[in-house]
Structures are given as C-alpha cells and as structure tokens.
Design an enzyme around this catalytic site. Structure first.
Site, short mmCIF file in Angstrom:
data_model
loop_
_atom_site.label_atom_id
_atom_site.label_comp_id
_atom_site.label_asym_id
_atom_site.label_seq_id
_atom_site.Cartn_x
_atom_site.Cartn_y
_atom_site.Cartn_z
N HIS A 1 -2.38 4.71 -11.67
CA HIS A 1 -2.29 4.68 -10.20
C HIS A 1 -3.18 5.74 -9.53
O HIS A 1 -4.02 5.39 -8.70
CB HIS A 1 -0.83 4.77 -9.76
CG HIS A 1 -0.66 5.10 -8.32
ND1 HIS A 1 -1.07 4.25 -7.32
CD2 HIS A 1 -0.17 6.21 -7.70
CE1 HIS A 1 -0.82 4.82 -6.14
NE2 HIS A 1 -0.29 6.01 -6.35
N HIS B 1 -2.72 13.46 -6.48
CA HIS B 1 -1.89 13.30 -5.29
C HIS B 1 -0.39 13.15 -5.55
O HIS B 1 0.41 13.45 -4.68
CB HIS B 1 -2.40 12.16 -4.38
CG HIS B 1 -1.97 10.79 -4.81
ND1 HIS B 1 -2.67 10.02 -5.71
CD2 HIS B 1 -0.90 10.03 -4.45
CE1 HIS B 1 -2.06 8.87 -5.88
NE2 HIS B 1 -0.98 8.85 -5.13
N ASP B 2 0.01 12.70 -6.72
CA ASP B 2 1.45 12.55 -6.99
C ASP B 2 2.00 13.64 -7.90
O ASP B 2 3.16 13.56 -8.32
CB ASP B 2 1.72 11.17 -7.61
CG ASP B 2 1.83 10.07 -6.56
OD1 ASP B 2 2.20 10.38 -5.41
OD2 ASP B 2 1.53 8.91 -6.89
N GLU C 1 4.84 15.67 -5.93
CA GLU C 1 6.00 14.83 -5.61
C GLU C 1 6.71 14.29 -6.85
O GLU C 1 7.94 14.21 -6.88
CB GLU C 1 5.52 13.66 -4.73
CG GLU C 1 6.65 12.84 -4.15
CD GLU C 1 6.12 11.79 -3.20
OE1 GLU C 1 5.35 12.15 -2.29
OE2 GLU C 1 6.46 10.61 -3.38
N ASP C 2 5.96 13.93 -7.86
CA ASP C 2 6.57 13.20 -8.98
C ASP C 2 6.60 13.92 -10.33
O ASP C 2 7.18 13.40 -11.28
CB ASP C 2 5.86 11.85 -9.17
CG ASP C 2 6.20 10.89 -8.05
OD1 ASP C 2 7.31 11.00 -7.50
OD2 ASP C 2 5.36 10.05 -7.71
N ASP D 1 -3.88 5.40 -1.10
CA ASP D 1 -2.61 5.31 -1.83
C ASP D 1 -1.83 4.07 -1.38
O ASP D 1 -1.29 3.31 -2.21
CB ASP D 1 -1.80 6.59 -1.56
CG ASP D 1 -0.52 6.68 -2.37
OD1 ASP D 1 -0.49 6.20 -3.51
OD2 ASP D 1 0.46 7.25 -1.84
ZN ZN Z 1 0.57 7.43 -5.05
#
Ligand code: ZN
Length: 180
Positions: free
Chosen positions: A35, A61-62, A65-66, A122
């Site tokens: 992704h 980018h994630d 957050e992840d 995204d």
């Molecule tokens: Zn994403």
C-alpha cells in the site's frame, strides 16, 4: 547517483521493517507494504510528483498510525519536515474510530501541501483497493460509506493537485457506478 535514491530506499526499508507482520484488509490479504509503495508510485508516476520529501513521506505515511513509530523516532532518521508530514497524515489512535474519521475531514483543509498530496494519493489507493479487492466482511453499504467518507476528506483539500483530484473523482465515479 541521484541524491533521491538513498532517501527513498531508506524510507522503504524502514516502512517494510515496521509493516513486516501486517496484511491489508482485502480478501487477498496482500502484504501491507504494497500500500505505501502504491501511494508513492501513484504520486510519482500518475501525478508527476517528484519532490523526494513527498515521495519518502508517502512510503512512511502509515508508520506512525499503524506501527507505533513516533515523530521523534522519524526526525533524526529522515529530518523534521518529513517527520512533520507523516505526523500530519496520522490519525490519533487513542480516539474512537468515528471521531478519528470526523477529524480527518476537519483537518484535511489545514495540513501542509505535502501532507495533502500524500492524503490525496492515499485515498485514491484505498478506493481502488476497496473496489477491486474489498475486505470480505464489508457489505456494499459499508463500501459505499467508505467511498463517501474518502470523498468528504478529498473535497476539503481540493486545489492541491488537479491531475490527482481528477484521478480521485474518476475512481470514485467508477466505484460508485455499478459495483457499489
Ligand atoms: Zn494509507
């Protein structure tokens, strides 16, 4: 060698390591790293974005957050601009999901141009994936809601990149046409 390459490979290696045990929600459970690679590739090869900071931020980018990475951790590795952009596109996971989704719409207009570009790509990537390979437990209605929420976020950041906004609109239109 072009100075961009070492930065992109470093970001890619960091993201691949952090996402290494994660899978996408789609029925085929693709490796998660597909992704962020898709988002960076889309920015560069469909949007013509060549700013190395934006492309590397797309790869990362994630990670906040992840994967539990922090802005403080990214800063010495990738610089303060990059760490800021990744933080700008990250939801606060301590908040309930509905509140996070609402805040994404609210915040989309106020983040930096770099963060808006990453967000736009995204959302395109996620809509394409939701249309072609939706999570098994998602009803048509849930998919439709997801498309509409993504559009509400993108509507708040319009004027960032005409070409990518057109690609988003096309993806939204196709996805909500017959399939959803
Ligand atoms: Zn994403």
């Amino acid at each position: 060698m072009n100075a961009i390459v070492p930065l992109l490979l470093k970001a890619l290696a960091f993201a691949a390591d952090r996402h290494r045990t994660q899978r996408r929600k789609g029925a085929d459970a693709a490796p998660y790293i597909n992704h962020p690679i898709d988002v960076a590739n889309l920015l560069c090869n469909e949007g013509g974005v060549t700013d190395p900071i934006v492309l590397a931020a797309a790869l990362l980018h994630d990670t906040i957050e992840d994967t539990g990475a922090t802005r403080e951790e990214l800063e010495p590795l990738f610089g303060s601009d990059m760490a800021r952009i990744v933080a700008e596109v990250s939801d606060d996971k301590s908040l309930p999901k509905a509140e996070r989704k609402r805040l994404q719409i609210e915040h989309a207009a106020h983040v930096s141009r770099e963060a808006k570009l990453v967000k736009l790509a995204d959302k395109i990537s996620n809509l394409r994936e939701t249309a072609s390979n939706p999570p098994v437990d998602w009803s048509l209605e849930r998919r439709r809601e997801y498309f509409d929420w993504a559009k509400a976020v993108v509507d708040r950041l319009r004027g960032t990149h005409e070409g990518l906004e057109r690609i988003f609109d096309e993806t939204y239109r196709k996805g909500t046409d017959k399939r959803l």
